[in-house]
Design an enzyme around this catalytic site. Structure first.
Site, mmCIF file in Angstrom:
data_model
loop_
_atom_site.group_PDB
_atom_site.id
_atom_site.type_symbol
_atom_site.label_atom_id
_atom_site.label_comp_id
_atom_site.label_asym_id
_atom_site.label_seq_id
_atom_site.Cartn_x
_atom_site.Cartn_y
_atom_site.Cartn_z
ATOM 1 N N LYS A 107 0.816 -1.211 0.000
ATOM 2 C CA LYS A 107 0.000 0.000 0.000
ATOM 3 C C LYS A 107 0.850 1.261 0.000
ATOM 4 O O LYS A 107 0.481 2.265 -0.602
ATOM 5 C CB LYS A 107 -0.950 -0.010 1.199
ATOM 6 C CG LYS A 107 -2.041 -1.064 1.083
ATOM 7 C CD LYS A 107 -3.015 -0.995 2.245
ATOM 8 C CE LYS A 107 -4.126 -2.011 2.084
ATOM 9 N NZ LYS A 107 -5.099 -1.956 3.207
ATOM 10 N N LYS A 140 -8.599 -11.028 -8.707
ATOM 11 C CA LYS A 140 -9.714 -11.123 -7.769
ATOM 12 C C LYS A 140 -10.626 -9.915 -7.946
ATOM 13 O O LYS A 140 -10.164 -8.806 -8.202
ATOM 14 C CB LYS A 140 -9.149 -11.155 -6.344
ATOM 15 C CG LYS A 140 -10.167 -11.331 -5.241
ATOM 16 C CD LYS A 140 -9.449 -11.390 -3.901
ATOM 17 C CE LYS A 140 -10.427 -11.487 -2.743
ATOM 18 N NZ LYS A 140 -9.719 -11.522 -1.432
ATOM 19 N N LYS A 154 -13.130 -3.598 -5.535
ATOM 20 C CA LYS A 154 -13.754 -2.278 -5.749
ATOM 21 C C LYS A 154 -12.828 -1.336 -6.501
ATOM 22 O O LYS A 154 -13.279 -0.366 -7.111
ATOM 23 C CB LYS A 154 -14.146 -1.666 -4.410
ATOM 24 C CG LYS A 154 -12.967 -1.360 -3.488
ATOM 25 C CD LYS A 154 -13.417 -0.793 -2.159
ATOM 26 C CE LYS A 154 -12.238 -0.427 -1.271
ATOM 27 N NZ LYS A 154 -11.458 -1.607 -0.829
#
Length: 334
Positions: free
Chosen positions: A116, A199, A202
């Site tokens: 991240k 996968k 969003k």
């Protein structure tokens, strides 16, 4: 907790306007089943949601929507403890204690922070993002959870929770339950409709079927799903990931085993499979969205449910934190 009735905890971040079918089939449906066989605690983890830049108004709305969607999906606040993380201040209080037991090297090895922070850029990554796994450990240990349902991407964080529990217990006396990983048998991994090598997420909205979207939008996304040129309806995740993904979705929403669906669609085209899958998903999504809207349109009732959930959570969390504080040497307050 009794060995026959384990305590289970899990949470979901309010970082999207709607749950998607991957959230539902990969986690929330399993929580709905777990609430009837365990002492279940489920929360909307809004503290985790501010580890990256956010819009306060959007976070506020999404937190309410996420809580309402958990109930719409079948979590029963009379059976499970369903709450919002920030309503229970003991989470942040325990995080500080656990942070003081966590080594810098230990924290820096967390792969999610690496991933991240690389996406955000070194200068944009916050201290909160760095300590995210410690807050997650506090979430788990605060409720003496015996089992934690986790995906593979969270397994490392659970190991940190176990390590910190054992470290605290060895240094200050038996206090924390050392949690076990709960492998969610039957949880479906849903793939992106446009890129079945990934996968569903969003962050890739084009291939993501959101449950609160208009039914026609959901249907269009499914009917536009990437398949292959083989034209044979067969489950083979390696060779035919797109078709396999559609079969997984149709099986989950219709209750028909994949092997029976393969026989049903033998000799039929992908168009028939896509239409049937779209119909099955929409048949669930429409009443789900209606239940969610009904809850959101009764804000006083929703607020009362959240208050009750927080009170029940604090009834467990506060005594545990008090034991932690006493054992590390803090002077008891009034």
């Amino acid at each position: 907790m009794s060995a026959s009735v384990p305590r289970v905890l899990s949470g979901i971040q309010p970082t999207a306007d709607s749950f998607h079918v991957g959230n539902l089939l990969g986690a929330v449906n399993q929580w709905v089943a777990l609430q009837h066989e365990s002492d279940a605690f489920f929360c909307v983890v809004d503290l985790h949601a501010i580890t990256v830049a956010h819009d306060p108004a959007v976070l506020h709305r999404r937190t309410l929507e996420s809580y309402a969607q958990l109930l719409a999906a079948g979590l029963d606040p009379d059976v499970a403890t369903v709450f919002v993380q920030s309503h229970v201040p003991e989470h942040s209080q325990l995080q500080w204690v656990l942070g003081c037991l966590t080594g810098m090297g230990e924290a820096s090895r967390m792969t999610q922070f690496k991933d991240k922070s690389q996406k955000a850029g070194a200068q944009s990554a916050s201290v909160g993002l760095f300590t995210y796994p410690i807050l997650q450990a506090a979430d788990i240990l605060l409720y003496s959870a015996d089992e934690v349902p986790v995906g593979e991407d969270q397994r490392q964080h659970l190991e940190l929770s176990r390590d910190l529990a054992e470290r605290f217990n060895a240094r200050f006396g038996e206090t924390f339950t050392v949690p076990r990983t709960r492998v969610m048998h039957g949880a479906a991994k849903i793939l992106d409709l446009q890129d079945p090598s990934a996968k569903m997420s969003k962050s890739l909205p084009g291939g993501c079927a959101f449950l609160l979207e208009e039914p026609r939008v959901i249907a269009k996304k499914i009917k536009s799903a990437v398949t292959d040129s083989d034209a044979v309806v067969r489950y083979d995740l390696q060779a035919k990931p797109g078709v396999s993904n559609l079969l997984t979705l149709l099986s989950a929403f219709s209750g028909t085993p994949v092997v029976e669906l393969e026989a049903e669609f033998a000799g039929r085209g992908y168009g028939d499979l896509k239409s049937a899958t779209a119909d099955a998903v929409v048949a669930y999504a429409e009443p789900f969205a209606a239940r969610t809207r009904e809850l959101l349109q009764a804000p006083d009732h929703l607020a009362a449910l959240m208050r009750d959930g927080a009170e029940r959570a604090r009834a467990v969390a506060a005594p545990l934190l008090a034991r932690v504080y006493e054992r590390i040497g803090f002077v008891a307050g009034a």
